[in-house]
Design an enzyme around this catalytic site. Sequence first.
Site, mmCIF file in Angstrom:
data_model
loop_
_atom_site.group_PDB
_atom_site.id
_atom_site.type_symbol
_atom_site.label_atom_id
_atom_site.label_comp_id
_atom_site.label_asym_id
_atom_site.label_seq_id
_atom_site.Cartn_x
_atom_site.Cartn_y
_atom_site.Cartn_z
ATOM 1 N N HIS A 133 0.837 -1.203 0.000
ATOM 2 C CA HIS A 133 0.000 0.000 0.000
ATOM 3 C C HIS A 133 0.871 1.251 0.000
ATOM 4 O O HIS A 133 2.066 1.193 0.286
ATOM 5 C CB HIS A 133 -0.862 0.064 1.277
ATOM 6 C CG HIS A 133 -1.595 -1.188 1.628
ATOM 7 N ND1 HIS A 133 -2.752 -1.578 0.999
ATOM 8 C CD2 HIS A 133 -1.350 -2.136 2.568
ATOM 9 C CE1 HIS A 133 -3.184 -2.707 1.545
ATOM 10 N NE2 HIS A 133 -2.352 -3.065 2.498
ATOM 11 N N TYR A 182 -8.766 4.414 10.693
ATOM 12 C CA TYR A 182 -7.462 4.597 11.351
ATOM 13 C C TYR A 182 -6.705 5.695 10.628
ATOM 14 O O TYR A 182 -6.983 5.996 9.465
ATOM 15 C CB TYR A 182 -6.646 3.293 11.346
ATOM 16 C CG TYR A 182 -6.289 2.778 9.964
ATOM 17 C CD1 TYR A 182 -5.153 3.238 9.282
ATOM 18 C CD2 TYR A 182 -7.073 1.823 9.322
ATOM 19 C CE1 TYR A 182 -4.828 2.770 8.012
ATOM 20 C CE2 TYR A 182 -6.761 1.348 8.059
ATOM 21 C CZ TYR A 182 -5.626 1.824 7.410
ATOM 22 O OH TYR A 182 -5.315 1.372 6.152
ATOM 23 N N ASP A 191 2.834 -6.653 2.155
ATOM 24 C CA ASP A 191 1.848 -5.873 2.917
ATOM 25 C C ASP A 191 2.455 -4.605 3.526
ATOM 26 O O ASP A 191 1.850 -3.980 4.408
ATOM 27 C CB ASP A 191 1.139 -6.693 3.993
ATOM 28 C CG ASP A 191 -0.103 -5.974 4.529
ATOM 29 O OD1 ASP A 191 -0.731 -5.235 3.746
ATOM 30 O OD2 ASP A 191 -0.410 -6.114 5.721
ATOM 31 N N ASN A 249 -2.163 -1.284 10.847
ATOM 32 C CA ASN A 249 -2.850 -1.845 12.024
ATOM 33 C C ASN A 249 -2.147 -3.024 12.680
ATOM 34 O O ASN A 249 -2.804 -3.867 13.288
ATOM 35 C CB ASN A 249 -4.284 -2.274 11.652
ATOM 36 C CG ASN A 249 -5.066 -1.138 11.053
ATOM 37 O OD1 ASN A 249 -5.144 -0.074 11.637
ATOM 38 N ND2 ASN A 249 -5.614 -1.335 9.863
HETATM 39 C C1 0GY Z 1 -3.931 -5.349 4.752
HETATM 40 C C2 0GY Z 1 -4.664 -5.464 6.011
HETATM 41 C C3 0GY Z 1 -5.275 -4.505 6.735
HETATM 42 C C4 0GY Z 1 -5.621 -3.191 6.310
HETATM 43 C C5 0GY Z 1 -5.972 -2.827 5.045
HETATM 44 O O1 0GY Z 1 -6.745 -1.356 3.462
HETATM 45 C C6 0GY Z 1 -6.483 -1.502 4.644
HETATM 46 O O2 0GY Z 1 -6.631 -0.632 5.491
HETATM 47 O O3 0GY Z 1 -5.919 -3.689 4.059
HETATM 48 C C7 0GY Z 1 -5.688 -4.869 8.088
HETATM 49 O O4 0GY Z 1 -5.821 -3.970 8.929
HETATM 50 O O5 0GY Z 1 -5.872 -6.072 8.362
HETATM 51 O O6 0GY Z 1 -4.120 -6.177 3.873
HETATM 52 O O7 0GY Z 1 -3.134 -4.419 4.620
#
Ligand code: 0GY
Length: 291
Positions: A30, A46, A246, A251
């Site tokens: 991300h 968040y 990831d 989180n």
């Molecule tokens: C991941 C998992 C999480 C968060 C997100 O888009 C997001 O905020 O995917 C998570 O908190 O489990 O895949 O990054």
Amino acid sequence: MMDADWIAFHPSPKKPDFILPKGAVDAHCHVFGPAAEFPFAPERKYTPCDAGKDKLFELRDFLGFERNVIVQATCHGKDNRALVDACRAAGDLARGIASVGPDVTDEELTDMHDAGVRGVRFNFVKRLVDATPKEVFLDIAERIAKLGWHIVVYFEAADLQELVPFLESLPTVIVVDHMGRPDVTKGVDHPDFQRFVDLMARNQNIWTKVTCPERLTVAGPPYDDVIDYAAYIVERFPDRVLWGTDWPHPNMKSHMPDDGALVDYIPKIARTREQQEKLLVANPMRLYWAQ
Ligand code: 0GY
């Protein structure tokens, strides 16, 4: 300001001992902001630290990856500007997975395609998003199918049973995040994990990311309690698995993984060179770079 209990990504990961195959793709990562340029969405659950594209590309090169698949993080809601900016900046070295609502226009979809977006994410994790009605998702699915895109789904293991009919009704390839988040204290043979295995066995269009041992682990690093689950899936469905870091690990509450150590986990779950080539190169290239 980021959340008081936010843990930032690892500042200096180790150089992996595992040498990634040439052309390896980090197929789940991300970007967060930076907030001054790309503000977080008002409806977010968040507020993270900044983790922009430059840091992501630096990590890609340091770990030995060639390409990224950047997944829209929920802190940006349906505002895909940071994602699109990162994809455009990477040129052909990144693809994107967006998050869109029913009001997205065809022009916006075409623009995103042009930037490298090849799919949308449907998120069912209650701590991350407010629920979206399934009819809305189905409408979006029909529209993005026409672009040759696919759908990434994120849900908790407890929700799988209820979601099966919906998942089996989707018209595209489906990529399930983090193996459907199994409870790794239950064992590979437990009906809960086998329900997910059966779903993949029945549906040739369902893929999964054998990612996030750091989220699924109960024992902690080096995540030995997750190995059997991922290795089982890689062995059984070698042509429908993806892997990603990831980064920047939203989180994480227990600890922050060392991204280099995460790369060293790969040969424990993809044990042959052929499995590694498929997981890291052939599969993501087929799904994200064929068009
Ligand atoms: C991941 C998992 C999480 C968060 C997100 O888009 C997001 O905020 O995917 C998570 O908190 O489990 O895949 O990054």
